[in-house]
Design a protein around this motif. Structure first.
Motif, PDB file in Angstrom:
ATOM      1  N   VAL A 187       4.571   9.222  -0.260  1.00 52.78           N
ATOM      2  CA  VAL A 187       3.291   9.041  -0.967  1.00 52.78           C
ATOM      3  C   VAL A 187       2.716  10.395  -1.338  1.00 52.78           C
ATOM      4  N   PHE A 191       2.615  10.920  -5.194  1.00 52.65           N
ATOM      5  CA  PHE A 191       1.317  10.502  -5.707  1.00 52.65           C
ATOM      6  C   PHE A 191       0.202  11.493  -5.402  1.00 52.65           C
ATOM      7  N   GLU A 195      -4.072  10.534  -2.849  1.00 55.90           N
ATOM      8  CA  GLU A 195      -3.616   9.157  -2.644  1.00 55.90           C
ATOM      9  C   GLU A 195      -3.187   8.944  -1.192  1.00 55.90           C
ATOM     10  N   GLY A 196      -2.607   9.998  -0.608  1.00 53.29           N
ATOM     11  CA  GLY A 196      -2.249   9.924   0.812  1.00 53.29           C
ATOM     12  C   GLY A 196      -3.473   9.699   1.686  1.00 53.29           C
ATOM     13  N   VAL A 199      -4.453   6.122   1.570  1.00 48.77           N
ATOM     14  CA  VAL A 199      -3.580   5.309   2.428  1.00 48.77           C
ATOM     15  C   VAL A 199      -4.061   5.361   3.876  1.00 48.77           C
ATOM     16  N   MET A 257       2.682   1.220  -2.391  1.00 51.40           N
ATOM     17  CA  MET A 257       2.949   2.615  -2.043  1.00 51.40           C
ATOM     18  C   MET A 257       4.259   2.764  -1.262  1.00 51.40           C
ATOM     19  N   VAL A 259       4.662   1.814   1.892  1.00 56.11           N
ATOM     20  CA  VAL A 259       4.316   2.223   3.253  1.00 56.11           C
ATOM     21  C   VAL A 259       4.372   1.029   4.197  1.00 56.11           C
TER      22      VAL A 259
END
Length: 299
Positions: A187, A191, A195-196, A199, A257, A259
């Motif tokens: 991620v 991204f 963005e991390g 998350v 994502m 994840v």
């Protein structure tokens, strides 16, 4: 201890108070020492224990509850037949934001002099509770993760010590779950770190949503989370891990994502230190990672 005892409004019944006191008086030096100790104690749970211990020697107080702050903070051994007197802690809010109370359980009627003693000591106690609550608030600010709103590693270590002490005193156990996000690096790399961060915040909200009130989540660091759980055996721990994993896997955002999560868990043992308990749960986490990720392993 039964907290469902009916409340007796003693202020409306003067004949509730016998004429003679049956309590034990403190000497001037003992009273001075008690007050000094009380006013130098800023840990709320320790303050409650100290206060109850002294009350129990002076008055027929067989129980004290500070459940407005923590349901576990109940001192003494009140019986169903005990009478409950609740007194407000002035300018102090409970965890729900309402007026906080101290709940006193008495085994026999209070004399007028005992009533006056209780009110005076309660007033002194209430003022120190206010200082202790402010002290706790400042500590929580220092142990809060700004991104997720969860307690950080420092908060986790403090909670672990408290849980261990509670387990040793009461012969109860608890569980630790360590959670690592699978593919989180992907991620960040593809991204971006913003963005991390989204998350991580999203996972934190899912943990808060899926855990029970008696459980506590933490952001341990990076993409690793921990949960202290009120689980007594491996079956309960496995069920808790399954709920968390299902919640994370059920998120359409995290699925987009790429994840998922791997989890490792351990039940507290009498021989454990905070370090050995964490090491066992962390070792189980690595076993889950090596087993192909997105799975749970127990130590």
């Amino acid at each position: 201890m039964d907290l469902s005892t009916p409340i007796y409004d003693s202020t409306q019944h003067n004949n509730f108070y016998p004429a003679e006191s049956i309590g034990n008086a403190l000497s001037v030096s003992e009273l001075s020492g008690f007050i000094t100790q009380l006013l130098s104690t800023l840990e709320l749970q320790e303050l409650g224990a100290l206060y109850y211990q002294q009350l129990n020697t002076l008055l027929p107080v067989v129980g004290l509850s500070l459940s407005d702050f923590d349901a576990r903070w109940v001192f003494g051994h009140a019986k169903v037949s005990s009478t409950l007197i609740d007194l407000p802690l002035k300018n102090v809010s409970s965890i729900s934001g309402e007026q906080a109370q101290a709940y006193y359980y008495i085994s026999s009627p209070l004399s007028l002099s005992q009533r006056e003693t209780l009110f005076q000591l309660h007033d002194l106690f209430g003022k120190q509770v206010k200082h202790a609550v402010e002290h706790l608030r400042l500590k929580q600010m220092a142990t809060k993760d700004a991104l997720t709103g969860l307690s950080n590693r420092g908060g986790f270590e403090q909670s672990m010590i408290r849980q261990q002490a509670w387990a040793q005193r009461h012969g109860e156990t608890f569980a630790l779950l360590v959670i690592d996000l699978d593919n989180f690096k992907y991620v960040n790399d593809n991204f971006g770190h913003r963005e991390g961060d989204k998350v991580l915040a999203h996972v934190a909200s899912l943990l808060i949503n899926v855990l029970r009130d008696e459980d506590e989540p933490f952001r341990f660091g990076g993409d690793e989370f921990c949960c202290l759980l009120d689980c007594q055996n491996q079956q309960q721990l496995a069920c808790a891990a399954e709920r968390i994993q299902a919640k994370i896997n059920g998120s359409s955002y995290l699925a987009r994502m790429g994840v998922s999560c791997s989890l490792g868990g351990a039940i507290y043992r009498d021989s454990d230190t905070t370090s050995t308990l964490f090491d066992r749960a962390d070792s189980a986490l690595y076993s889950a990672k090596n087993a192909g990720k997105n799975t749970y392993q127990a130590a």
